[in-house]
Design a protein around this motif. Structure first.
Motif, mmCIF file in Angstrom:
data_model
loop_
_atom_site.group_PDB
_atom_site.id
_atom_site.type_symbol
_atom_site.label_atom_id
_atom_site.label_comp_id
_atom_site.label_asym_id
_atom_site.label_seq_id
_atom_site.Cartn_x
_atom_site.Cartn_y
_atom_site.Cartn_z
ATOM 1 N N MET A 12 0.821 -1.208 0.000
ATOM 2 C CA MET A 12 0.000 0.000 0.000
ATOM 3 C C MET A 12 0.861 1.266 0.000
ATOM 4 O O MET A 12 0.571 2.241 -0.691
ATOM 5 N N SER A 13 1.965 1.276 0.768
ATOM 6 C CA SER A 13 2.802 2.477 0.862
ATOM 7 C C SER A 13 3.491 2.822 -0.450
ATOM 8 O O SER A 13 3.943 3.955 -0.628
ATOM 9 N N VAL A 14 3.576 1.841 -1.367
ATOM 10 C CA VAL A 14 4.181 2.133 -2.660
ATOM 11 C C VAL A 14 3.444 3.274 -3.356
ATOM 12 O O VAL A 14 4.058 4.072 -4.096
ATOM 13 N N LEU A 15 2.154 3.401 -3.107
ATOM 14 C CA LEU A 15 1.388 4.495 -3.710
ATOM 15 C C LEU A 15 1.856 5.850 -3.179
ATOM 16 O O LEU A 15 1.781 6.862 -3.883
ATOM 17 N N ILE A 16 2.324 5.870 -1.938
ATOM 18 C CA ILE A 16 2.835 7.119 -1.364
ATOM 19 C C ILE A 16 4.099 7.552 -2.077
ATOM 20 O O ILE A 16 4.250 8.717 -2.467
ATOM 21 N N TRP A 17 5.036 6.606 -2.274
ATOM 22 C CA TRP A 17 6.314 6.974 -2.899
ATOM 23 C C TRP A 17 6.089 7.403 -4.350
ATOM 24 O O TRP A 17 6.754 8.316 -4.836
ATOM 25 N N ARG A 18 5.137 6.776 -5.044
ATOM 26 C CA ARG A 18 4.823 7.211 -6.405
ATOM 27 C C ARG A 18 4.231 8.619 -6.401
ATOM 28 O O ARG A 18 4.581 9.464 -7.239
ATOM 29 N N ALA A 19 3.327 8.873 -5.449
ATOM 30 C CA ALA A 19 2.705 10.197 -5.377
ATOM 31 C C ALA A 19 3.715 11.267 -4.981
ATOM 32 O O ALA A 19 3.642 12.404 -5.471
ATOM 33 N N VAL A 20 4.660 10.922 -4.118
ATOM 34 C CA VAL A 20 5.730 11.859 -3.772
ATOM 35 C C VAL A 20 6.528 12.228 -5.016
ATOM 36 O O VAL A 20 6.845 13.396 -5.260
ATOM 37 N N GLY A 21 6.851 11.209 -5.829
ATOM 38 C CA GLY A 21 7.588 11.469 -7.061
ATOM 39 C C GLY A 21 6.820 12.371 -8.011
ATOM 40 O O GLY A 21 7.399 13.248 -8.665
ATOM 41 N N GLU A 22 5.495 12.175 -8.073
ATOM 42 C CA GLU A 22 4.658 12.998 -8.941
ATOM 43 C C GLU A 22 4.658 14.451 -8.486
ATOM 44 O O GLU A 22 4.829 15.380 -9.292
ATOM 45 N N LEU A 23 4.495 14.675 -7.182
ATOM 46 C CA LEU A 23 4.476 16.046 -6.667
ATOM 47 C C LEU A 23 5.862 16.683 -6.758
ATOM 48 O O LEU A 23 5.982 17.880 -7.051
ATOM 49 N N ALA A 24 6.912 15.900 -6.525
ATOM 50 C CA ALA A 24 8.274 16.433 -6.646
ATOM 51 C C ALA A 24 8.561 16.883 -8.069
ATOM 52 O O ALA A 24 9.221 17.910 -8.290
ATOM 53 N N ALA A 25 8.055 16.146 -9.052
ATOM 54 C CA ALA A 25 8.255 16.532 -10.450
ATOM 55 C C ALA A 25 7.577 17.865 -10.747
ATOM 56 O O ALA A 25 8.100 18.688 -11.516
ATOM 57 N N VAL A 26 6.419 18.108 -10.131
ATOM 58 C CA VAL A 26 5.730 19.388 -10.302
ATOM 59 C C VAL A 26 6.583 20.523 -9.747
ATOM 60 O O VAL A 26 6.790 21.553 -10.404
ATOM 61 N N TRP A 27 7.102 20.343 -8.545
ATOM 62 C CA TRP A 27 7.938 21.378 -7.935
ATOM 63 C C TRP A 27 9.242 21.552 -8.711
ATOM 64 O O TRP A 27 9.726 22.668 -8.884
ATOM 65 N N ARG A 28 9.804 20.450 -9.173
ATOM 66 C CA ARG A 28 11.097 20.527 -9.880
ATOM 67 C C ARG A 28 10.957 21.278 -11.202
ATOM 68 O O ARG A 28 11.930 21.849 -11.709
ATOM 69 N N SER A 29 9.761 21.306 -11.767
ATOM 70 C CA SER A 29 9.545 22.013 -13.031
ATOM 71 C C SER A 29 9.479 23.528 -12.845
ATOM 72 O O SER A 29 9.486 24.275 -13.822
ATOM 73 N N SER A 30 9.409 23.983 -11.592
ATOM 74 C CA SER A 30 9.276 25.409 -11.301
ATOM 75 C C SER A 30 10.600 26.136 -11.498
ATOM 76 O O SER A 30 11.637 25.752 -10.927
ATOM 77 N N ALA A 31 10.591 27.216 -12.270
ATOM 78 C CA ALA A 31 11.795 28.031 -12.448
ATOM 79 C C ALA A 31 12.234 28.625 -11.112
ATOM 80 O O ALA A 31 13.439 28.776 -10.846
ATOM 81 N N TYR A 32 11.278 28.972 -10.268
ATOM 82 C CA TYR A 32 11.585 29.537 -8.953
ATOM 83 C C TYR A 32 12.376 28.533 -8.112
ATOM 84 O O TYR A 32 13.382 28.885 -7.479
ATOM 85 N N VAL A 33 11.938 27.276 -8.116
ATOM 86 C CA VAL A 33 12.645 26.224 -7.386
ATOM 87 C C VAL A 33 14.012 25.962 -8.011
ATOM 88 O O VAL A 33 15.013 25.777 -7.304
ATOM 89 N N GLN A 34 14.092 25.949 -9.323
ATOM 90 C CA GLN A 34 15.371 25.715 -10.005
ATOM 91 C C GLN A 34 16.392 26.792 -9.657
ATOM 92 O O GLN A 34 17.578 26.503 -9.456
ATOM 93 N N GLU A 35 15.943 28.041 -9.589
ATOM 94 C CA GLU A 35 16.855 29.124 -9.228
ATOM 95 C C GLU A 35 17.330 28.982 -7.783
ATOM 96 O O GLU A 35 18.507 29.191 -7.485
ATOM 97 N N TYR A 36 16.421 28.606 -6.890
ATOM 98 C CA TYR A 36 16.812 28.399 -5.498
ATOM 99 C C TYR A 36 17.772 27.222 -5.377
ATOM 100 O O TYR A 36 18.783 27.284 -4.666
ATOM 101 N N SER A 37 17.466 26.129 -6.087
ATOM 102 C CA SER A 37 18.312 24.941 -6.034
ATOM 103 C C SER A 37 19.718 25.236 -6.544
ATOM 104 O O SER A 37 20.715 24.789 -5.963
ATOM 105 N N ALA A 38 19.822 26.002 -7.632
ATOM 106 C CA ALA A 38 21.138 26.362 -8.178
ATOM 107 C C ALA A 38 21.930 27.181 -7.165
ATOM 108 O O ALA A 38 23.138 26.983 -6.987
ATOM 109 N N GLY A 39 21.261 28.095 -6.481
ATOM 110 C CA GLY A 39 21.947 28.914 -5.487
ATOM 111 C C GLY A 39 22.303 28.159 -4.229
ATOM 112 O O GLY A 39 23.137 28.617 -3.440
#
Length: 357
Positions: A1-28
């Protein structure tokens, strides 16, 4: 059952990772994270809280200000607030939230404040927002990502948490509490609030860790004093919090690094206190680069444990007296995380060639 959590985490992380704002913060963040390579490892364990904890690093100078640094820190504060709010909404999917009277959510519990554990805290001000009455997950405007995309990914993660075995146990335990049980919880919480922290007479630079150890001890003593259904509930809430902290750690890791790494040359695995207990995993790798990080989700080139670990501690033993250099990590294995362990990136290391005695 918890496998659905890790998949959903990956899905939400991909949304955040696509953000230019997050990319700029991550680079800094690359410079500050590098600053923590030799000291301040706990700071690097939580990239979204860098702007909060970097000033405590001995080599960090708050005087060296610049427009670029100020802009980066401003982004960090925005993302810290958004990240913490998202995790709090996920918690609010647990039946019984915000759990009035629970010792874990009463000061001086270490759950309730930012501290060097680098856990995502259960902040009182956020619990006062009654997020359990908010059906949809929060969207973070600074991400600049389509609101519908954020809502869909966040809802998937919230639903996966709500359907997980720890969440189901919390619901059953909370529903079973009688008024007598809740009185026991409240009385324990009141007793905790009467305990005062004794400030050290000298300043050693480790008081943050001393304070955390004190708070953890007070909470442990409070929980141990509980009996019956009250104790069953606090144990269930602890297990649910562990699951959500694991999800939060994986979320930030996939945003910043977009990978799960594998520790090689494992030769020993120890297990303490059953399937949900601590694992200690020892490797003959002598790490020169790409060192494992605290609170990193890590895989292993070994038949067991199956799945990945949230690293809570790291110990290195350098070679001496013809002994093998070893690296040990310990922590909890994420439930149903075999899928995460299936696609990994090896950590670069060398083997010293000595034999393990």
């Amino acid at each position: 059952m918890s496998v659905l959590i890790w998949r959903a985490v990956g899905e939400l992380a991909a949304v955040w990772r696509s953000s230019a704002y997050v990319q700029e913060y991550s680079a800094g963040a690359s410079g500050p994270l590098h600053l923590c390579d030799t000291s301040g490892h706990h700071i690097a364990a939580q990239p979204f809280y860098l702007s909060r904890y970097l000033p405590t690093h001995p080599r960090y100078s708050s005087r060296a200000r610049s427009p670029r640094r100020d802009d980066w820190q401003g982004k960090g504060k925005d993302l810290e607030a958004g990240y913490t709010l998202v995790i709090e909404w996920i918690r609010s999917r647990l039946y019984g939230y915000p759990f009035p009277g629970s010792p874990q959510l009463t000061q001086p519990s270490p759950w309730t404040t930012f501290n060097v554990s680098m856990h995502v805290p259960w902040l009182h001000q956020l619990r006062a927002w009654q997020l359990h009455n908010q059906v949809n997950p929060p969207t973070i405007p600074v991400l600049g990502v389509d609101q519908a995309t954020q809502l869909e990914a966040g809802a998937h993660l919230g639903a996966a948490i709500a359907a997980s075995p720890p969440a189901i146990e919390v619901e059953a335990a909370w529903k079973s509490l009688t008024e007598i049980d809740k009185d026991q919880l409240r009385a324990t919480s009141v007793a905790m609030q009467k305990v005062s922290y004794l400030e050290p007479n000298d300043v050693t630079g480790t008081d943050d860790f001393r304070g955390l150890a004190w708070a953890e001890t007070i909470l442990d003593e409070a929980i141990r004093s509980l009996t019956g259904r009250a104790r069953v509930f606090t144990d269930a809430l602890t297990a649910a919090d562990r699951l959500i902290q694991q999800a939060a750690a994986l979320f930030s890791q996939l945003i910043f690094y977009n990978q799960v790494r594998q520790l090689g040359q494992v030769f020993s695995v120890d297990l303490l206190d059953g399937a949900d207990g601590w694992h200690t995993i020892r490797s003959n790798s002598f790490i020169l680069v790409d060192h494992p990080r605290l609170r990193e989700i890590l895989a292993f080139d070994y038949p067991y444990p199956r799945g990945v670990m949230l690293v809570a501690g790291i110990h290195e033993q350098l070679p001496f007296d013809n002994r093998q250099a070893t690296l040990s990590v310990h922590g909890h294995i994420l439930a149903d995380s075999e899928e995460l362990a299936a696609s990994v990136v090896p950590i670069r290391s060398i083997h010293t060639g000595f034999h393990q005695p």
